[in-house]
Scaffold this active site. Sequence first.
Site, short mmCIF file in Angstrom:
data_model
loop_
_atom_site.label_atom_id
_atom_site.label_comp_id
_atom_site.label_asym_id
_atom_site.label_seq_id
_atom_site.Cartn_x
_atom_site.Cartn_y
_atom_site.Cartn_z
CB CYS A 1 -2.27 0.33 8.49
SG CYS A 1 -0.91 1.50 8.52
CD GLU B 1 4.68 -0.29 13.00
OE1 GLU B 1 3.48 0.00 13.03
OE2 GLU B 1 5.50 0.16 13.81
CG ASN C 1 -0.43 -0.02 2.50
OD1 ASN C 1 0.71 -0.44 2.68
ND2 ASN C 1 -1.17 0.44 3.48
CD GLU D 1 8.32 0.31 10.80
OE1 GLU D 1 7.44 0.80 10.08
OE2 GLU D 1 9.06 -0.63 10.45
P1 NAP Z 1 0.11 -9.05 3.79
O1 NAP Z 1 -0.71 -9.91 2.94
O2 NAP Z 1 0.25 -9.39 5.22
O3 NAP Z 1 1.55 -8.98 3.09
C1 NAP Z 1 2.57 -8.17 3.60
C2 NAP Z 1 3.91 -8.71 3.14
O4 NAP Z 1 4.09 -10.00 3.71
C3 NAP Z 1 4.05 -8.89 1.64
O5 NAP Z 1 5.38 -8.62 1.28
C4 NAP Z 1 3.75 -10.37 1.45
O6 NAP Z 1 4.36 -10.91 0.31
C5 NAP Z 1 4.39 -10.93 2.69
N1 NAP Z 1 3.86 -12.23 3.10
C6 NAP Z 1 2.62 -12.73 2.93
N2 NAP Z 1 2.54 -13.94 3.49
C7 NAP Z 1 3.76 -14.22 4.02
C8 NAP Z 1 4.31 -15.32 4.74
N3 NAP Z 1 3.57 -16.38 5.04
N4 NAP Z 1 5.60 -15.25 5.13
C9 NAP Z 1 6.35 -14.18 4.85
N5 NAP Z 1 5.89 -13.10 4.18
C10 NAP Z 1 4.60 -13.12 3.78
O7 NAP Z 1 -0.38 -7.54 3.77
P2 NAP Z 1 -0.71 -6.62 2.52
O8 NAP Z 1 -2.00 -7.05 1.95
O9 NAP Z 1 0.48 -6.53 1.62
O10 NAP Z 1 -0.83 -5.19 3.21
C11 NAP Z 1 -1.98 -4.75 3.81
C12 NAP Z 1 -1.91 -4.94 5.31
O11 NAP Z 1 -0.77 -4.25 5.83
C13 NAP Z 1 -3.09 -4.34 6.03
O12 NAP Z 1 -3.52 -5.22 7.03
C14 NAP Z 1 -2.53 -3.07 6.64
O13 NAP Z 1 -3.20 -2.61 7.77
C15 NAP Z 1 -1.15 -3.48 6.96
N6 NAP Z 1 -0.29 -2.31 7.09
C16 NAP Z 1 0.12 -1.96 8.33
C17 NAP Z 1 0.91 -0.83 8.49
C18 NAP Z 1 1.39 -0.42 9.85
O14 NAP Z 1 2.28 0.40 9.91
N7 NAP Z 1 0.85 -0.94 10.93
C19 NAP Z 1 1.27 -0.07 7.38
C20 NAP Z 1 0.83 -0.47 6.12
C21 NAP Z 1 0.05 -1.60 5.98
P3 NAP Z 1 3.51 -11.28 -1.00
O15 NAP Z 1 2.94 -10.01 -1.49
O16 NAP Z 1 4.53 -11.85 -1.89
O17 NAP Z 1 2.47 -12.25 -0.56
#
Ligand code: NAP
Length: 528
Positions: free
Chosen positions: A335, A301, A202, A509
């Site tokens: 997020c 995060e 994102n 962070e």
């Molecule tokens: P995600 O599905 O959890 O993926 C995040 C990252 O993790 C991607 O690089 C993904 O790679 C990788 N990943 C997925 N499954 C994995 C596994 N089993 N082992 C290791 N790595 C793995 O999240 P997203 O859909 O990209 O992002 C949206 C989420 O991020 C939302 O829940 C949002 O709230 C959260 N977010 C939080 C913050 C914060 O600062 N708290 C900031 C931004 C976003 P692939 O793409 O290759 O699957």
Amino acid sequence: MRSSGNWVRAKVVCDGGDVTIVALASMVPRAVAAAAELSRDQTQTEGARTVLTENTGLFIGGTWRPASDGGLIEVQDPANGKIIAEVASGTVDDALAAVAAAQAALPSWRQTPPRERSEILRRAFELMTERREQLAELIVRENGKALTDARSEVVYAAEFFRWYAEEAVRAEGSVQTAPGGANKILVLRQAVGVALLITPWNFPAAMATRKIGPALAAGCTVILKPASDTPLTALALGAILAEAGAPPGIVNVLPSRRSAAVGEAVLADPRVRKLSFTGSTEVGRGLLAEAAKTVVNCSMELGGNAPFVVLADADLDQAVAGAMVAKMRNGGEACTSANRFYVHASIAGEFAARFATAMEKLTVGPGLEPGTDLGPLVNAAALEKVSELVEGAIGAGARVLTGARALDRAGYFYLPTVLGDVPPDAPILGEEIFGPVAPVVPFDTVDEAVAMANDTEFGLVSYLYTGDLATGLRVCEALEAGMIGLNRPVVSDPAAPFGGVKQSGIGREGGHDGLLEFTETKYIAVQW
Ligand code: NAP
């Protein structure tokens, strides 16, 4: 035609219209061929007529290489679903090669004078700032967000390099006399070691720089695994850091479709001592379990479900303007995005009506098209999820004030949506929407609003609007969140500690705290 180093940017005149290419010099013939094909495709918008072939390998030990099995990730443009680039998809072997490169580079990097590390980060900040337009365009192409949002992201992302360039030379430690008087207590902060950084799609630039900045400032070396939807920006950052002077192996960038296998193998490797993850709570839980096996130091995060609470005495104009920013920054795909609007019953109708009017004024379209306020969602799954959540809310009794449907065109567009009178138990209030949808729930008492705001496993950020600062601060104390916007719709700031409580995360962070996450405390009992 313009060239910078090994890169060429040129306009190719084709039968179907001009196409811009940005390519490594050696890749120009391939890019020209692809440009001709793209030009014939009349479904591409004018702004999208760029073929991306630069920095599409794995960046390991300072060199670009294909995946060991030749695997590729297809990167699509969410505005039309077309493939815009193919990026190497790292294998477990590639990931372990990146660990080896990061480990080999660690001893000299952690010994490098902080001022030198600082100057590399400062130069990276300057390069990002100089290339703001190029980077913003790249972000739009793979993520879909509006160009204005992408420009803001590049500025925000670059600021992490500037902030940590400044923090790098402020490493802390302490000396004190032991209470018994026999010795001194000397406390040092040392780089934790090789760090695995995993980032979401994102904010493809900012989520990476928010980790790389403090890691490099502290003296760590890193392996960055970006989201498979948006690897191009991460690879561009790898190139920028190398150009800024980061020696080979300090920053390794490893896109991979096999995220689970790569994460597991890297965390099992005893050379890796740090995991910094940004993404969903669900994936975060799994990674914490993996990290537990080797007791890796973790910063997490995770997801959010931000309440936006408007008390009866709030300035309504200010609250509606704030709601627009808190909801629509990054098209709702943040997020920190306000997910649930709790508004005092005396003003809920007026608030929702004005909010809907403001949402209707937004222009929806491809992110690169001039005038676009809201681009597409990132992919088909995101569009389906948002559509289902809205249908579920309507089924539960919510009133549609505006939007509530996808656009009938190629790409993953969903209209800005406001739902009124949403029942407090509607499923949409329990999930991270991650789209341009605002459910409004009326409340009667402040206690009731706080209870509903806290009724979630998440605790990342809350927003509160009130005309009375004393009430505001009292409610802030009661809200279960790591961050609160009090009469303010944006909390993100490179100088501030960003992070959540409950299942929204562990650690912070940004700010000074962000640097400490990449250090370990060493205590020396010394007698002199
Ligand atoms: P995600 O599905 O959890 O993926 C995040 C990252 O993790 C991607 O690089 C993904 O790679 C990788 N990943 C997925 N499954 C994995 C596994 N089993 N082992 C290791 N790595 C793995 O999240 P997203 O859909 O990209 O992002 C949206 C989420 O991020 C939302 O829940 C949002 O709230 C959260 N977010 C939080 C913050 C914060 O600062 N708290 C900031 C931004 C976003 P692939 O793409 O290759 O699957």
